[in-house]
Design a protein around this motif. Structure first.
Motif, PDB file in Angstrom:
ATOM      1  N   GLY A 157      16.534   9.427  42.435  1.00 33.12           N
ATOM      2  CA  GLY A 157      16.076  10.661  41.803  1.00 33.12           C
ATOM      3  C   GLY A 157      17.229  11.441  41.194  1.00 33.12           C
ATOM      4  O   GLY A 157      17.078  12.124  40.179  1.00 33.12           O
ATOM      5  N   ASN A 158      18.459  11.271  41.784  1.00 35.12           N
ATOM      6  CA  ASN A 158      19.614  12.017  41.277  1.00 35.12           C
ATOM      7  C   ASN A 158      20.371  11.259  40.198  1.00 35.12           C
ATOM      8  O   ASN A 158      21.167  11.820  39.474  1.00 35.12           O
ATOM      9  N   GLY A 159      20.221   9.937  40.093  1.00 28.36           N
ATOM     10  CA  GLY A 159      21.003   9.109  39.192  1.00 28.36           C
ATOM     11  C   GLY A 159      20.490   9.143  37.774  1.00 28.36           C
ATOM     12  O   GLY A 159      19.479   9.750  37.489  1.00 28.36           O
ATOM     13  N   PRO A 160      21.235   8.396  36.894  1.00 23.95           N
ATOM     14  CA  PRO A 160      20.861   8.385  35.476  1.00 23.95           C
ATOM     15  C   PRO A 160      19.527   7.675  35.225  1.00 23.95           C
ATOM     16  O   PRO A 160      18.799   8.020  34.322  1.00 23.95           O
ATOM     17  N   ASN A 161      19.214   6.598  36.045  1.00 24.24           N
ATOM     18  CA  ASN A 161      17.933   5.891  35.857  1.00 24.24           C
ATOM     19  C   ASN A 161      16.920   6.300  36.922  1.00 24.24           C
ATOM     20  O   ASN A 161      16.157   5.496  37.429  1.00 24.24           O
ATOM     21  N   GLY A 162      16.991   7.542  37.221  1.00 23.02           N
ATOM     22  CA  GLY A 162      16.184   8.064  38.341  1.00 23.02           C
ATOM     23  C   GLY A 162      14.725   7.650  38.356  1.00 23.02           C
ATOM     24  O   GLY A 162      14.260   7.100  39.328  1.00 23.02           O
ATOM     25  N   ASN A 163      13.972   7.848  37.250  1.00 24.97           N
ATOM     26  CA  ASN A 163      12.527   7.577  37.255  1.00 24.97           C
ATOM     27  C   ASN A 163      12.193   6.121  37.493  1.00 24.97           C
ATOM     28  O   ASN A 163      11.307   5.779  38.248  1.00 24.97           O
ATOM     29  N   ARG A 164      12.966   5.178  36.737  1.00 20.74           N
ATOM     30  CA  ARG A 164      12.683   3.752  36.878  1.00 20.74           C
ATOM     31  C   ARG A 164      12.951   3.276  38.301  1.00 20.74           C
ATOM     32  O   ARG A 164      12.178   2.556  38.912  1.00 20.74           O
ATOM     33  N   ALA A 165      14.109   3.761  38.851  1.00 24.37           N
ATOM     34  CA  ALA A 165      14.468   3.366  40.221  1.00 24.37           C
ATOM     35  C   ALA A 165      13.422   3.852  41.206  1.00 24.37           C
ATOM     36  O   ALA A 165      13.025   3.138  42.124  1.00 24.37           O
ATOM     37  N   THR A 166      12.923   5.080  40.993  1.00 30.66           N
ATOM     38  CA  THR A 166      11.901   5.635  41.905  1.00 30.66           C
ATOM     39  C   THR A 166      10.640   4.769  41.876  1.00 30.66           C
ATOM     40  O   THR A 166      10.068   4.426  42.906  1.00 30.66           O
ATOM     41  N   THR A 167      10.224   4.342  40.688  1.00 26.89           N
ATOM     42  CA  THR A 167       9.020   3.507  40.552  1.00 26.89           C
ATOM     43  C   THR A 167       9.186   2.203  41.299  1.00 26.89           C
ATOM     44  O   THR A 167       8.303   1.736  41.999  1.00 26.89           O
ATOM     45  N   LYS A 168      10.375   1.544  41.145  1.00 29.22           N
ATOM     46  CA  LYS A 168      10.659   0.262  41.800  1.00 29.22           C
ATOM     47  C   LYS A 168      10.543   0.407  43.310  1.00 29.22           C
ATOM     48  O   LYS A 168       9.905  -0.392  43.996  1.00 29.22           O
ATOM     49  N   VAL A 169      11.172   1.485  43.802  1.00 22.77           N
ATOM     50  CA  VAL A 169      11.187   1.705  45.261  1.00 22.77           C
ATOM     51  C   VAL A 169       9.771   1.946  45.762  1.00 22.77           C
ATOM     52  O   VAL A 169       9.352   1.388  46.776  1.00 22.77           O
ATOM     53  N   LYS A 170       9.010   2.704  44.994  1.00 24.46           N
ATOM     54  CA  LYS A 170       7.619   2.992  45.423  1.00 24.46           C
ATOM     55  C   LYS A 170       6.809   1.712  45.489  1.00 24.46           C
ATOM     56  O   LYS A 170       6.006   1.501  46.388  1.00 24.46           O
ATOM     57  N   GLU A 171       7.051   0.851  44.466  1.00 17.49           N
ATOM     58  CA  GLU A 171       6.316  -0.431  44.419  1.00 17.49           C
ATOM     59  C   GLU A 171       6.638  -1.262  45.647  1.00 17.49           C
ATOM     60  O   GLU A 171       5.758  -1.834  46.288  1.00 17.49           O
ATOM     61  N   LYS A 172       7.933  -1.350  46.014  1.00 17.52           N
ATOM     62  CA  LYS A 172       8.337  -2.138  47.189  1.00 17.52           C
ATOM     63  C   LYS A 172       7.718  -1.568  48.447  1.00 17.52           C
ATOM     64  O   LYS A 172       7.230  -2.287  49.318  1.00 17.52           O
TER      65      LYS A 172
ATOM     66  N   ARG B 143       4.986   0.087  48.646  1.00 19.95           N
ATOM     67  CA  ARG B 143       3.541  -0.202  48.684  1.00 19.95           C
ATOM     68  C   ARG B 143       3.293  -1.620  49.181  1.00 19.95           C
ATOM     69  O   ARG B 143       2.445  -1.874  50.030  1.00 19.95           O
ATOM     70  N   LYS B 144       4.124  -2.606  48.640  1.00 17.65           N
ATOM     71  CA  LYS B 144       3.953  -4.000  49.047  1.00 17.65           C
ATOM     72  C   LYS B 144       4.210  -4.152  50.533  1.00 17.65           C
ATOM     73  O   LYS B 144       3.518  -4.890  51.228  1.00 17.65           O
ATOM     74  N   GLU B 145       5.292  -3.435  50.969  1.00 19.77           N
ATOM     75  CA  GLU B 145       5.642  -3.503  52.407  1.00 19.77           C
ATOM     76  C   GLU B 145       4.469  -3.030  53.254  1.00 19.77           C
ATOM     77  O   GLU B 145       4.092  -3.642  54.247  1.00 19.77           O
ATOM     78  N   ARG B 146       3.821  -1.925  52.793  1.00 19.97           N
ATOM     79  CA  ARG B 146       2.667  -1.386  53.558  1.00 19.97           C
ATOM     80  C   ARG B 146       1.522  -2.380  53.580  1.00 19.97           C
ATOM     81  O   ARG B 146       0.842  -2.566  54.548  1.00 19.97           O
ATOM     82  N   GLU B 147       1.338  -3.080  52.423  1.00 19.10           N
ATOM     83  CA  GLU B 147       0.252  -4.066  52.342  1.00 19.10           C
ATOM     84  C   GLU B 147       0.467  -5.192  53.340  1.00 19.10           C
ATOM     85  O   GLU B 147      -0.444  -5.601  54.050  1.00 19.10           O
ATOM     86  N   ARG B 148       1.772  -5.693  53.356  1.00 18.67           N
ATOM     87  CA  ARG B 148       2.081  -6.791  54.282  1.00 18.67           C
ATOM     88  C   ARG B 148       1.850  -6.360  55.716  1.00 18.67           C
ATOM     89  O   ARG B 148       1.305  -7.082  56.529  1.00 18.67           O
ATOM     90  N   GLU B 149       2.296  -5.130  55.999  1.00 16.46           N
ATOM     91  CA  GLU B 149       2.129  -4.558  57.354  1.00 16.46           C
ATOM     92  C   GLU B 149       0.637  -4.525  57.735  1.00 16.46           C
ATOM     93  O   GLU B 149       0.242  -4.921  58.816  1.00 16.46           O
ATOM     94  N   GLY B 150      -0.157  -4.096  56.752  1.00 18.94           N
ATOM     95  CA  GLY B 150      -1.614  -4.016  56.957  1.00 18.94           C
ATOM     96  C   GLY B 150      -2.203  -5.379  57.268  1.00 18.94           C
ATOM     97  O   GLY B 150      -3.010  -5.535  58.155  1.00 18.94           O
ATOM     98  N   GLU B 151      -1.777  -6.428  56.503  1.00 15.79           N
ATOM     99  CA  GLU B 151      -2.302  -7.778  56.732  1.00 15.79           C
ATOM    100  C   GLU B 151      -1.970  -8.255  58.123  1.00 15.79           C
ATOM    101  O   GLU B 151      -2.788  -8.865  58.799  1.00 15.79           O
ATOM    102  N   ARG B 152      -0.689  -7.960  58.540  1.00 12.27           N
ATOM    103  CA  ARG B 152      -0.287  -8.409  59.891  1.00 12.27           C
ATOM    104  C   ARG B 152      -1.192  -7.765  60.932  1.00 12.27           C
ATOM    105  O   ARG B 152      -1.661  -8.408  61.851  1.00 12.27           O
ATOM    106  N   ASN B 153      -1.426  -6.476  60.766  1.00 13.71           N
ATOM    107  CA  ASN B 153      -2.285  -5.771  61.739  1.00 13.71           C
ATOM    108  C   ASN B 153      -3.687  -6.357  61.773  1.00 13.71           C
ATOM    109  O   ASN B 153      -4.300  -6.489  62.806  1.00 13.71           O
TER     110      ASN B 153
END
Ligand SMILES: Nc1ncnc2c1ncn2[C@@H]1O[C@H](COP(=O)(O)OP(=O)(O)OP(=O)(O)O)[C@@H](O)[C@H]1O
Length: 359
Positions: free
Chosen positions: A16-31, A33-43
């Motif tokens: 959020g503080n860096g020059p590519n703040g928005n793109r980096a934020t989107t990437k992190v959010k996507e990861k 979300r995927k992590e939460r999905e995997r967690e959900g499947e395991r449960n």
């Protein structure tokens, strides 16, 4: 890189503080979300929802003793039938779901614990194991063992309700053998009541009043009509014939099947009154010539009367299609005809959707 909740948060802040703040934020959010999905499947794999668990147990409760427990892709080891765990009726679920669960394998104990979470079984009332006797055990012991495993005694009550009493209407042209078939049917079949028809005609040799017919005068017959005592009546060859209602009600109440013998006109009237609630059987000779010979042999009609009956029979055969069954009463084959009528009644009694009469 392996993300934890902490370094995801850090990465989110940095991005959020860096020059590519928005793109980096989107990437992190996507990861994230995927992590939460995997967690959900395991449960999902480890903790099936209680409703899913119940469905699996109920749909496989019987086949589970010989086939894989669950129809799911992830293989669960087959439980040993001796490991059936009985839950007490107080467990709070219904029927088999309440009583059947399994131990031993990790998946089974998971299912059992899932059950306990669902039903909140108190520790003090933990179920006890009832081992099933082996299949080569004494019959009585195996019977009791199976009862114990299912948690209720096996009932000796009939599994299907008793069949309804039937009304069987037997009709056909004059001289075809209606009386002969019914007389023999009464000898070979129990539980049937042949309705004694009231008639204004004179007794034939050998006929008994109250057994073959109720022989009444024309005046008496007309007063029966006026009192609405007849299910159906007709003027046949100048004589009245009619079916007393009360007799049918009385015998059906006792569980008897009712056999009615009527001419074709009578059958048509009964069909309009009873509809499909009764069984209609059309008796026919194998040929017209055979029917004529039979009538001549009976020697109960004058030539003029024979002529009328035979001409009428020609017309009556056309009504066959309005009946439920046709039975050919061939010359010298009376026994076969009776057997077939008997089988028709048996088949009607075995019907899932029973006919139900209300008169
Ligand atoms: N399968 C058969 N083979 C030979 N004779 C038969 C057979 N069935 C009936 N009969 C004879 O045919 C004659 C007519 O039979 P039955 O009186 O039973 O006919 P029905 O249909 O009751 O006649 P109706 O309506 O005129 O009273 C009788 O003499 C009877 O014994």
């Amino acid at each position: 890189m392996h993300f934890t909740h902490q370094n995801i948060d850090e990465a989110t802040n940095l991005a959020g503080n860096g020059p590519n703040g928005n793109r980096a934020t989107t990437k992190v959010k996507e990861k994230k979300r995927k992590e939460r999905e995997r967690e959900g499947e395991r449960n999902q794999i480890l903790h099936p929802l209680p409703s899913m668990l119940l469905r699996r147990i109920s749909t496989t409760s019987f086949s589970s003793l010989t086939s894989p427990l669950c129809h799911q892709k992830r293989a669960i080891p087959l439980p040993n039938p001796n490991d059936i765990l009985l839950l007490p009726p107080s467990a709070g679920c219904s029927g088999l779901q309440r009583r059947l669960t399994f131990r031993s394998s990790p998946s089974c104990s998971r299912m059992a614990s899932g059950f306990q979470r669902t039903t909140q079984e108190p520790t003090a009332r933990r179920p006890s194991f009832v081992p099933l006797p082996p299949s080569d055990a004494d019959k009585a012991e195996l019977f009791r063992g199976l009862e114990a495993a299912l948690g209720s005694p096996f009932s000796s009550d009939p599994l299907s309700p008793p069949p309804n009493p039937l009304i069987v209407v037997i009709s056909g042209p004059s001289g075809v053998g209606k009386d002969a078939v019914i007389k023999r049917l009464r000898e070979v079949r129990e539980g049937i009541h042949f309705v004694v028809t009231a008639t204004s005609r004179a007794k034939r040799p050998g006929e008994v009043d109250g057994k073959d017919y109720y022989f009444v005068t024309k005046e008496n017959f007309l007063s029966m009509i006026n009192r609405n005592e007849l299910l159906e009546y007709a003027l046949v060859y100048g004589e009245y014939k009619g079916i007393p209602k009360q007799q049918i009600r009385d015998f059906m109440a006792k569980g008897f099947d009712i056999v009615l013998r009527v001419d074709i006109q009578g059958a048509a009237t009964l069909r309009s009154i009873l509809g499909d609630s009764a069984v209609f059987i059309f008796l026919v000779a194998e040929s017209e010539a055979s029917l004529v010979k039979r009538l001549i042999d009976r020697k109960t009609e004058t030539s003029e009367m024979l002529l009328v009956r035979i001409a009428t029979a020609r017309e009556e055969v056309r009504h066959m299609k309005k009946f439920d069954y046709v039975v050919v009463n061939a010359e010298g084959k009376l026994e076969d005809s009776v057997k077939l009528v008997n089988s028709i009644i048996d088949a009607e009694k075995a019907k899932v959707r029973q006919r139900s009469v209300n008169i």
